[in-house]
Design a protein around this motif. Structure first.
Motif, short mmCIF file in Angstrom:
data_model
loop_
_atom_site.label_atom_id
_atom_site.label_comp_id
_atom_site.label_asym_id
_atom_site.label_seq_id
_atom_site.Cartn_x
_atom_site.Cartn_y
_atom_site.Cartn_z
N PRO A 27 0.81 -1.23 0.00
CA PRO A 27 0.00 0.00 0.00
C PRO A 27 0.83 1.28 0.00
N VAL B 261 2.45 1.66 -3.62
CA VAL B 261 1.45 2.00 -4.64
C VAL B 261 0.98 3.44 -4.46
N ALA B 262 0.72 3.86 -3.23
CA ALA B 262 0.27 5.23 -2.99
C ALA B 262 1.36 6.25 -3.32
N ASP C 268 -9.69 2.59 -6.30
CA ASP C 268 -8.91 1.58 -5.59
C ASP C 268 -9.55 0.22 -5.89
N CYS D 232 -9.93 -2.98 -3.02
CA CYS D 232 -9.47 -2.10 -1.93
C CYS D 232 -9.27 -2.82 -0.61
N VAL E 85 -4.65 0.86 1.17
CA VAL E 85 -4.14 1.77 0.16
C VAL E 85 -4.82 3.13 0.29
N GLN F 258 -3.21 5.34 2.85
CA GLN F 258 -1.96 5.93 2.37
C GLN F 258 -2.23 7.05 1.36
N CYS G 14 -3.66 -3.03 -5.78
CA CYS G 14 -2.59 -3.57 -4.94
C CYS G 14 -3.01 -4.90 -4.32
#
Length: 232
Positions: free
Chosen positions: A52, A55-56, A78, A81, A86, A89, A144
């Protein structure tokens, strides 16, 4: 909670997947994630889940480098999710217009409870058409921990491209073993040849969880807003 294979709280199928396995096995995963929704964040946090954050951070870098609008008005989906790790973040980095979906309603409800998302849908399977989402809706789509064994096939990437606006971005993680066993890069080449997306950066062999992962950044072509082709 004890999963059938406790090697990974993120992917309970690790250790039981035959090489080059493409079939999904959602029924096997359903009990694991539904029963484990309450303890999921604690379990993965204790063992170190980098996905997370990475990716963020990639989404933030992409927004800064390429998108004219500020983070507060950048729309993000997302995809898969989960409990909202995620999303947490993304909010920390200044994103505010975040929608999400997950295959399992129990996980989606945990994401709703964070108060971060505008809207979260449960019971949404990326192996099929995302019928609740219109073409070319989001500036950035993040995904993610979703392209993983027995959960989502590589061709789910096409639907992510469809719901992302032209010249928008997709950021997705894949476990190293998943990418190799499913020939994920073959699907990437297929979509590139079809004019759906352009591969950008790939962070190869980067930190993830119990094994390393690849983090992919794609830019979406105009053709991605066309109706979804029938999957073979």
């Amino acid at each position: 909670m004890k999963a059938p294979d406790q090697r990974s709280a993120l992917d309970p199928t690790v250790g039981r997947i035959a090489p080059h396995a493409f079939d999904t096995d959602v029924s096997y995963l359903a009990q694991f994630y539904r029963e484990g929704a309450d303890s999921y964040d604690t379990n993965v946090g204790r063992q170190g889940y980098y996905g997370p954050i990475i990716v963020a951070e990639l989404a933030a870098a992409i927004q800064t480098a390429y998108l004219p609008s500020g983070r507060a008005v950048t729309t993000i989906l997302d995809a898969g999710c989960g409990t909202g790790l995620v999303g947490l973040q993304l909010e920390r980095l200044g994103f505010q217009l975040i929608d999400g979906f997950d295959l399992f309603e129990e996980m989606a409800e945990k994401a709703r409870q964070t108060g971060i998302y505008r809207h979260v849908r449960g019971d949404v399977d990326l192996n099929g058409a995302l019928s609740a989402y219109c073409n070319a809706t989001y500036d950035i789509t993040v995904c993610c921990g979703v392209f993983t064994h027995r959960l989502v096939r590589p061709d789910g990437l096409r639907e992510l491209a469809r719901v992302t606006r032209p010249n928008g971005f997709i950021i997705a993680s894949t476990r190293k073993s998943y990418a190799e066993e499913t020939c994920f890069d073959g699907e990437v080449r297929r979509l590139q040849d079809a004019g759906v997306l352009m591969p950008g950066q790939c962070l190869s062999d980067a930190k993830y969880y119990d094994e390393h992962a690849h983090y992919w950044v794609f830019r979406v072509h105009d053709k991605a807003s066309a109706p979804t082709e029938e999957r073979l």
